[in-house]
Design an enzyme around this catalytic site. Structure first.
Site, PDB file in Angstrom:
ATOM      1  N   LEU A  26       0.433  -1.093  -0.041  1.00 61.31           N
ATOM      2  CA  LEU A  26      -0.053  -0.049  -0.260  1.00 61.31           C
ATOM      3  C   LEU A  26       0.509   1.204  -0.026  1.00 61.31           C
ATOM      4  O   LEU A  26       0.401   2.197  -0.999  1.00 61.31           O
ATOM      5  CB  LEU A  26      -0.732   0.136   1.207  1.00 61.31           C
ATOM      6  CG  LEU A  26      -2.288  -1.056   1.574  1.00 61.31           C
ATOM      7  CD1 LEU A  26      -2.555  -1.384   2.800  1.00 61.31           C
ATOM      8  CD2 LEU A  26      -2.881  -1.065   0.158  1.00 61.31           C
ATOM      9  N   SER A  68       4.770   2.543   1.099  1.00 59.60           N
ATOM     10  CA  SER A  68       6.393   3.269   2.328  1.00 59.60           C
ATOM     11  C   SER A  68       6.419   4.130   2.991  1.00 59.60           C
ATOM     12  O   SER A  68       5.966   4.688   2.253  1.00 59.60           O
ATOM     13  CB  SER A  68       7.478   2.069   1.188  1.00 59.60           C
ATOM     14  OG  SER A  68       7.037   1.385   0.398  1.00 59.60           O
ATOM     15  N   GLY A  69       7.232   4.412   4.632  1.00 59.25           N
ATOM     16  CA  GLY A  69       7.717   5.431   5.226  1.00 59.25           C
ATOM     17  C   GLY A  69       8.457   5.169   5.268  1.00 59.25           C
ATOM     18  O   GLY A  69       9.461   4.725   4.872  1.00 59.25           O
ATOM     19  N   PHE A  89       9.973   4.128   8.359  1.00 60.94           N
ATOM     20  CA  PHE A  89      10.227   3.335   9.181  1.00 60.94           C
ATOM     21  C   PHE A  89       9.937   1.885   8.595  1.00 60.94           C
ATOM     22  O   PHE A  89       9.883   0.880   9.508  1.00 60.94           O
ATOM     23  CB  PHE A  89       9.973   3.457  10.489  1.00 60.94           C
ATOM     24  CG  PHE A  89      10.215   4.341  11.664  1.00 60.94           C
ATOM     25  CD1 PHE A  89      12.373   4.634  11.027  1.00 60.94           C
ATOM     26  CD2 PHE A  89       9.912   5.548  12.096  1.00 60.94           C
ATOM     27  CE1 PHE A  89      12.646   5.525  12.328  1.00 60.94           C
ATOM     28  CE2 PHE A  89      10.658   6.367  13.139  1.00 60.94           C
ATOM     29  CZ  PHE A  89      12.548   6.887  13.011  1.00 60.94           C
ATOM     30  N   SER A 135       7.663  -0.436   5.081  1.00 62.17           N
ATOM     31  CA  SER A 135       6.549  -1.022   4.581  1.00 62.17           C
ATOM     32  C   SER A 135       4.496  -0.764   5.342  1.00 62.17           C
ATOM     33  O   SER A 135       4.541  -1.879   6.411  1.00 62.17           O
ATOM     34  CB  SER A 135       6.767  -1.616   3.628  1.00 62.17           C
ATOM     35  OG  SER A 135       8.225  -1.134   2.737  1.00 62.17           O
ATOM     36  N   LYS A 167       1.290  -2.971   9.233  1.00 67.32           N
ATOM     37  CA  LYS A 167       3.029  -1.861   9.052  1.00 67.32           C
ATOM     38  C   LYS A 167       3.717  -2.803   9.344  1.00 67.32           C
ATOM     39  O   LYS A 167       3.707  -3.144  10.822  1.00 67.32           O
ATOM     40  CB  LYS A 167       2.124  -0.762   9.965  1.00 67.32           C
ATOM     41  CG  LYS A 167       3.476   0.207   9.676  1.00 67.32           C
ATOM     42  CD  LYS A 167       2.780   1.661  10.453  1.00 67.32           C
ATOM     43  CE  LYS A 167       3.833   2.798  10.475  1.00 67.32           C
ATOM     44  NZ  LYS A 167       3.162   3.767  11.155  1.00 67.32           N
ATOM     45  N   ASP A 179       2.224  15.144  14.543  1.00 71.32           N
ATOM     46  CA  ASP A 179       2.636  14.949  13.217  1.00 71.32           C
ATOM     47  C   ASP A 179       0.795  14.292  12.650  1.00 71.32           C
ATOM     48  O   ASP A 179       0.509  14.006  11.820  1.00 71.32           O
ATOM     49  CB  ASP A 179       3.398  13.911  13.214  1.00 71.32           C
ATOM     50  CG  ASP A 179       3.951  13.489  11.847  1.00 71.32           C
ATOM     51  OD1 ASP A 179       4.047  14.798  11.086  1.00 71.32           O
ATOM     52  OD2 ASP A 179       4.610  12.711  11.607  1.00 71.32           O
TER      53      ASP A 179
END
Length: 762
Positions: free
Chosen positions: A600, A602-603, A605, A607, A622, A713
């Site tokens: 879906l 990636s970030g 820290f 995926s 996650k 955030d």
């Protein structure tokens, strides 16, 4: 003298010959057992997983006959039985297993052996019993299964065999049990099945067979015939009803049609179990069916039978279960005849057109009755005193025309686990509702769509007291702890403690006199400190954009200002008893091994993958990249936050061994996509709702938990939208616990560097 010496010499030589012959036999036996040893060690080498160390003593330092799962014959000192059932073993079957030439029993059921079966197993000519039940074998059933002249039982249940049954199997003249259920077999059942004249049990459930051949009538010793959940069509061959030894006939969940012969019991005198539910049979119920004096279970539900229930149904004096639900039966229930069946445990007549009333002496007439299902009929009158039906565990009278008060005598049914009285014209007093809600074993209580008139807060006052650990399982609950009391006339304050902290507004719809928390979409209680119902702002007809935004802003400001700290303290976490455990293996299967097609996004820290759990629930997984600096800290922080909060606009998680969060899947993606994508757009009401949802989540974080939580955030990409476009705040990787009491904690800015989420684009 010479004659005596001669005889002595001959005797001495014979003794020596016998001694050497004996030594030779021992030597041969030693060689043969070594062959068996090698074959079994080859099997051990092909086992890739042995979690319980079952095969730990399979070594050359231990006698083969003392190995786990191995039994040797006393006569030949050879392996006669190999039983490794339910050992959780994973692996494949090597061809060397065919060297166990004295093997009589081969039982590998309830393991995870896979791939295909080697042809060399056909050398095991002494085999009498084969069980590969519940493994992962695939391909066609090998034709060499017909090579075992002494075989009595074949059990291949719960594998992935496909194609048709090989005709060679029907050459096994000694076969008594054939169990091929839960595979992918298809086509017609071969006509050659009539050759198995010694057969006693056939179980072909859960395949795709489409025809029963008339040759099955040649099986004069057949006792049980199971062909349920297949693709059978048309009428049942008449010969099936002429098999005099048959005790079980189960053809449920097919597309069989036509009527049933009247003289079933005349030709099947030993019949004990008749299951024809889930087909298209029509016409009246067989008139002589009630002559089956040996019948224990009768399942004819979900068909098109019409007419009335025969009054001689009481002739089934040994029967335990009668299921006739979902037909077109009319008339009254012949209670006086049914009361002759003292052995009856379950009676299911729901979803017909039956009329009449309920008998008061139900418990006396049916002393062993445990389950009574009469919903969706035309029954009327009052619910009588059923306290003498003390064995009842399930009572379903929903969707009828019962009137009057729900009797308090139902509270005497201490074994009751399920009570459905929905969609009638019943009312109830507060004391009766209270005692029903607190029945010690009750797991399902359905009172929907009745003109009930009682105080809910009084009725459920004990739901969170001394038995709290069991209330989530046994009291005040249905479908995951949701009490179904909507569409009634209940009044009073909805409790906030115990299981009620997790109920949704759906549970209390259309009870105009109820009050409580705004999240339940009921008015606030006048004498309480609960939050005002500012959700009503959603129903303001959109006018000028500036006016709506102003009203929303004022509503949010007023709500945040007027929120009482006492109410905030009432928010508690979901008990660990209800948390769903998800294994690493289940996540691997649900995401196809974390395949890229399921990715879906990636970030920083890790995926996020889309997955489907074993119960069909879609989730977002996650997975943290543990080699990245800060991943452990981010994971621990997010789990710490999410495991202590519970709110409809916040996403929950669980922790598993390889550092991943299992989150609710949000099919509509992030708010960022809707704000900046040309293919997506939001109308003014949707924007207002999203603002309210996000504000509700933040308000809960700041005031609804004992320690205020600062998200740190907030931005459109961290606001996710579900099926109904309800917004959920996500990503707590850098969230802060700011401390309790009146202290003020300032946090440094940890959000996305160089970016401030635009609040005015909504």
């Amino acid at each position: 003298m010479e004659r005596s010496c001669f005889l002595f010499s001959i005797t001495f030589l014979l003794v020596l010959q016998l001694q050497y012959s004996s030594l030779g036999t021992v030597g041969a036996a030693q060689t043969n057992i070594t062959t068996d040893q090698s074959a079994l060690l080859a099997l051990k080498a092909h086992v890739t997983s042995d979690p319980h160390n079952i095969l730990v003593n399979w070594s050359t330092t231990t006698s083969v006959c003392n190995w786990a799962g191995v039994v040797c014959g006393a006569r030949h000192l050879r392996v006669a039985s190999l039983n490794l059932s339910s050992m959780d073993l994973t692996g494949t079957i090597p061809p060397y297993l065919g060297n166990l030439s004295f093997l009589v029993e081969l039982d590998l059921r309830n393991n995870s052996f896979h791939d295909t079966l080697p042809h060399e197993l056909s050398y095991l000519r002494r085999l009498k019993f084969i069980s590969f039940k519940f493994n992962n074998f695939m391909g066609y059933i090998p034709s060499w299964f017909g090579s075992f002249p002494k075989l009595q039982s074949i059990n291949l249940r719960g594998n992935q065999f496909s194609g048709s049954i090989p005709t060679t199997i029907f050459n096994l003249s000694t076969l008594q049990v054939l169990d091929l259920r839960v595979n992918i077999l298809s086509g017609a059942i071969p006509r050659e099945i009539g050759n198995l004249t010694m057969l006693k049990t056939i179980n072909l459930d859960s395949n795709n067979f489409n025809e029963i051949p008339k040759e099955i009538g040649f099986l004069h010793q057949l006792e049980t015939l199971y062909v349920q959940r297949n693709a059978l069509k048309g009428p049942v061959p008449v010969v099936v009803f002429n098999m005099s030894c048959l005790t079980t006939l189960a053809l449920a969940v097919n597309s069989l049609s036509g009527g049933l012969p009247d003289n079933i019991c005349q030709h099947l005198p030993s019949l004990q179990h008749l299951s024809l539910a889930g087909n298209q049979f029509d016409g009246p119920l067989p008139s002589k069916l009630w002559q089956c004096r040996e019948l224990l279970r009768l399942y004819l539900g979900e068909n098109n039978f019409s007419g009335s229930i025969p009054k001689n149904i009481g002739n089934l004096t040994m029967i335990k279960e009668i299921s006739l639900f979902s037909n077109n039966l009319t008339g009254t229930i012949p209670w006086s005849s049914i009361f002759n069946i003292s052995t009856l445990i379950e009676l299911s007549l729901s979803f017909n057109q039956l009329s009449g009333s309920l008998q008061a002496n139900l418990g006396l007439g049916l002393p062993n009755l445990q389950e009574l299902y009469l919903s969706a009929n035309d029954l009327s009158g009052v619910i009588p005193n059923l306290s003498n039906a003390s064995m009842l565990t399930g009572l379903d009278l929903g969707q009828n025309s019962f009137t009057g008060f729900i009797p308090s005598t139902l509270c005497a049914l201490t074994n009751l686990q399920s009570l459905k009285l929905f969609m009638n014209n019943l009312t109830i007093d507060t004391s009766t509702l209270s005692c029903l809600a607190n029945l010690g074993n009750l797991t399902l209580l359905s009172l929907t769509a009745n003109p009930l008139n009682a105080r809910l807060d009084d009725s459920f006052r004990n739901c969170s007291t001394s038995s709290l650990q069991y209330l989530y399982l046994f009291n005040c609950s249905m479908r995951g702890n949701i009490p179904i009391v909507s569409f009634n006339r209940l009044q009073g304050e909805i409790p906030t403690g115990g299981p009620f902290q997790n109920f949704s507004a759906q549970s209390f719809v259309s009870n105009k006199a109820l009050c409580g928390a705004a999240r339940l979409q009921v008015p606030p209680c006048k004498n309480g400190t609960l939050e005002p119902n500012w959700r009503k702002a959603k129903y303001i007809i959109p006018g000028i954009v500036s006016v709506i935004l102003f009203v929303a802003s004022v509503s949010i400001f007023v709500r945040c200002r007027k929120r009482n700290v006492e109410v905030a303290g009432k928010a508690t976490s979901l008990p660990q008893l209800l948390w769903r455990r998800v294994s690493h293996l289940e996540l691997l299967r649900g995401t196809n091994g974390f395949n890229e097609n399921n990715l879906l996004g990636s970030g920083g820290f890790g995926s996020v993958y889309k997955g489907t759990l074993s119960d069909g629930i879609d989730v977002a997984v996650k997975v943290f990249s543990l080699q990245l600096e800060g991943a452990f800290k981010s994971f621990d922080r997010e789990c710490e936050i999410l495991s202590n909060i519970r709110h409809r606009n916040l996403i929950c998680c669980i922790e598993i061994d390889f550092k991943a969060l299992v989150l609710n899947y949000m099919p509509n993606g992030s708010l960022e996509k809707w704000l900046y994508s040309q293919s997506s757009s939001l109308n003014i009401l949707q924007r207002l709702n999203i603002m309210i949802d996000a504000a509700s989540a933040l308000e809960y974080l700041h005031h609804g938990y004992s320690i205020p939580i600062v998200h740190c955030d907030m931005k459109p990409s961290n606001i996710l939208l579900d099926d109904d476009m309800v917004a959920h705040v996500a990503d707590f990787g850098i969230a802060k616990l700011s401390g309790g009491g009146d202290s003020i904690t300032q946090t440094m800015t940890l959000a996305t560097v160089g970016y401030m989420a635009p609040g005015d684009v909504l």
